[in-house]
Design an enzyme around this catalytic site. Structure first.
Site, PDB file in Angstrom:
ATOM      1  N   ASN A 149      52.878 -20.704  77.606  1.00  0.00           N
ATOM      2  CA  ASN A 149      52.548 -19.878  78.761  1.00  0.00           C
ATOM      3  C   ASN A 149      50.930 -20.779  78.504  1.00  0.00           C
ATOM      4  O   ASN A 149      49.670 -20.201  78.519  1.00  0.00           O
ATOM      5  CB  ASN A 149      51.747 -18.395  78.517  1.00  0.00           C
ATOM      6  CG  ASN A 149      51.884 -17.769  77.462  1.00  0.00           C
ATOM      7  OD1 ASN A 149      51.744 -18.958  76.187  1.00  0.00           O
ATOM      8  ND2 ASN A 149      51.273 -16.362  77.445  1.00  0.00           N
TER       9      ASN A 149
ATOM     10  N   ASP B 198      55.348  -9.053  70.614  1.00  0.00           N
ATOM     11  CA  ASP B 198      54.638  -9.641  72.272  1.00  0.00           C
ATOM     12  C   ASP B 198      52.642  -9.702  71.923  1.00  0.00           C
ATOM     13  O   ASP B 198      52.325  -9.383  72.768  1.00  0.00           O
ATOM     14  CB  ASP B 198      54.891  -8.527  73.713  1.00  0.00           C
ATOM     15  CG  ASP B 198      54.670  -9.236  74.535  1.00  0.00           C
ATOM     16  OD1 ASP B 198      55.428 -10.375  74.717  1.00  0.00           O
ATOM     17  OD2 ASP B 198      54.453  -8.866  75.652  1.00  0.00           O
TER      18      ASP B 198
ATOM     19  N   GLY C 204      48.105  -7.624  78.297  1.00  0.00           N
ATOM     20  CA  GLY C 204      48.211  -8.172  76.687  1.00  0.00           C
ATOM     21  C   GLY C 204      47.333  -7.266  75.747  1.00  0.00           C
ATOM     22  O   GLY C 204      46.254  -7.115  75.600  1.00  0.00           O
TER      23      GLY C 204
END
Length: 417
Positions: free
Chosen positions: A95, A305, A324
């Site tokens: 990403n 994550d 996030g």
């Protein structure tokens, strides 16, 4: 670097020394002896309180920003943070800018990671630009070192595209990552749909937004065959669907994020954007179902994550803030509050088999690649403990149990003071 690790409790299901305490001698990156070892000339002795040693931990979902978002995190600092957090291996999401959807992008990531203690394993984008329209250059990326293919936190809306990807990937035994979320049902939702979202006046993401997509993706896998990994599930129904698929013999694995095992949507009452993650934090009922899924083996992997977000995109209205949280530094200590150490180690190491990454056992003659930690003690996680360039942690001010001492990997020893 020649070392002797003294009086280490070994946790490694693939080792004949699993569950035993012993000294471990390492010479030129190879384990040469395990047992009672006196000091050997030319060897540094590592003796740490309550030392445990396991096979090296692997985090299957890490974002580092570079290329394109170096202000959030760089590869060099990200790998340093991972090493200090106990991870000998990390899988990096595609990403950045540009999205890693070509052979050259994978080669760039691999070259930037050379010489570090923690090994970087790139995930290639499943579709060009992660736009969900055309399949990316999967075969070329695998030859360059990509370990799996998926579009980070983006579902594949086109079922036929995912079907073709699953069929094509079987030609070279590739793993397809299928983030599961129905964007039409999610809509403009930003948190779990329930009592808390209603009380706060925030648009909700119902569990069925995840579950419908999990069910669809599993049906596609049943039709095509191949290997599928469903990342960061959050609901009891998702656990049930994957359990049933495994019982059918489908090659499906799944992961859960640390924050979904530890936190619930109750923390959202202060509108703190540090807790805005995707998929969202859900209820205590769902959290307990995820814990059970980890314990009974339905959930194969736990991931941090880790997703650094700059302050400009977090310190803003909840609806507009980016999703996030960083999670490498807190992964082990946070999990120790809800799971036993041997389960945590299993979920941090089993992923190597799933992603086809070398996982040497703690045994004489094997390559030395392991994590050093203790289950003793506790501390409050503060800003001073954050090693990442971004500071968007959901665990600030929370108690962490135990401590990661560091890693030994790629012939390098990285220790916390």
């Amino acid at each position: 670097m020649n070392l002797i690790f003294k009086n280490a409790a070994i946790i490694d299901r693939n080792s004949p020394y699993n569950g035993k305490s012993a000294d471990i001698q390492v010479q030129d990156g190879i384990i040469t002896k395990i047992g009672s070892i006196t000091e050997v000339s030319g060897h540094e002795v590592i003796e740490l309180p309550g030392l445990h040693i396991s096979g090296g931990w692997f985090d299957t979902s890490v974002s580092f920003g570079e290329p394109g978002f170096e202000d959030r995190e760089t590869i060099a600092n990200g790998l340093y943070v991972a090493a200090k957090s106990g991870f000998t291996d990390v899988a990096v999401q595609p990403n950045g800018i540009p999205v890693a959807d070509k052979q050259a992008d994978i080669a760039f990531l691999k070259s930037k990671a050379q010489g570090h203690a923690t090994s970087l394993h790139p995930i290639g984008a499943l579709t060009k630009g992660s736009e969900g329209k055309d399949i990316a250059e999967l075969f070329d990326m695998k030859n360059a070192g990509a370990v799996a293919f998926g579009d980070y936190n983006k579902p594949i809306a086109d079922a036929n595209l995912l079907k073709i990807a699953l069929q094509y990937a079987q030609d070279f035994d590739a793993l397809i990552i299928a983030f599961s979320q129905d964007d039409k049902i999610k809509g403009k939702g930003v948190v779990h749909e329930g009592k808390i979202s209603t009380r706060l006046g925030l648009k909700g993401i119902p569990p069925i937004a995840e579950e419908l997509q999990v069910a669809r993706n599993l049906l596609l896998l049943e039709y095509t065959g191949g290997k599928m990994h469903i990342p960061t599930i959050t609901t009891s129904k998702s656990v049930q669907l994957i359990q049933e698929a495994k019982a059918k013999g489908l090659q499906v694995t799944c992961s859960v994020a640390v924050h979904n095992l530890v936190l619930t949507d109750e923390v959202l009452t202060g509108f703190d954007t540090r807790y805005k993650v995707l998929p969202p934090l859900r209820t205590e009922v769902e959290r307990n179902a995820l814990i059970e899924g980890v314990s009974d083996g339905t959930i194969d992997i736990i991931t941090s994550d880790h997703n650094p977000v700059d302050i400009e995109n977090k310190k803003m209205e909840f609806d507009l803030a980016k999703d996030g949280t960083i999670g490498l530094e807190t992964a082990f200590g946070a999990l120790m509050g809800v799971l036993p150490a041997d389960t945590i180690v299993e979920k941090f190491t089993a992923a190597k088999r799933i992603f086809n990454i070398d996982a040497p056992a703690i045994a004489e003659g094997e390559k030395a690649s392991f994590t050093l930690f203790t289950t003793q003690g506790s501390r409050i996680f503060t800003n001073r403990d954050i090693l990442s360039k971004s500071k968007n942690t959901a665990f600030l001010g929370r108690e962490l149990i135990g401590k990661v001492y560091g890693i030994y990997n790629n012939g390098k020893l990285i220790l916390n003071k």
